[in-house]
Design a protein around this motif. Structure first.
Motif: not given
Length: 105
Positions: A71-78, A81-89, A94-102
């Protein structure tokens, strides 16, 4: 559909109903849409390889997320947030890879 082995047998789920997967040593907790988490008797690495063509994102050594449920990425990019309400670090490694995929940044 994907086949998921467990101690009770093999279960089948659609890729769309998988929100995220979480490692737990030799097991994986699979979090599904509107269902309680399911414990599979395979490693997260097994599922990462199985779902390679479905764009799942390995955002942390312990987490694999379905981008269709982000649903979104936190402001600090850490965190993701997912549709079931969970928050995953999102790990620093992995940050650069995640941003590339998104396609961010």
């Amino acid at each position: 559909r994907i086949a998921v082995p467990s101690t009770q047998g093999v279960f089948f789920f659609t890729v769309e109903e998988v929100v995220r997967m979480e490692a737990d040593t030799s097991y994986t907790h699979i979090h599904l849409v509107n269902k309680k988490p399911f414990v599979a008797s395979k490693t997260l690495k097994h599922f990462e390889e199985m779902l390679e063509g479905f764009d799942f994102i390995r955002c942390h050594k312990s987490h694999l997320v379905n981008p269709r449920h982000i649903t979104r990425i936190s402001n600090d990019h850490d965190f993701i947030l997912l549709t079931d309400g969970s928050k995953v670090e999102i790990s620093r490694r992995k940050k650069e890879e995640v941003f590339q995929q998104l396609k961010l940044r």
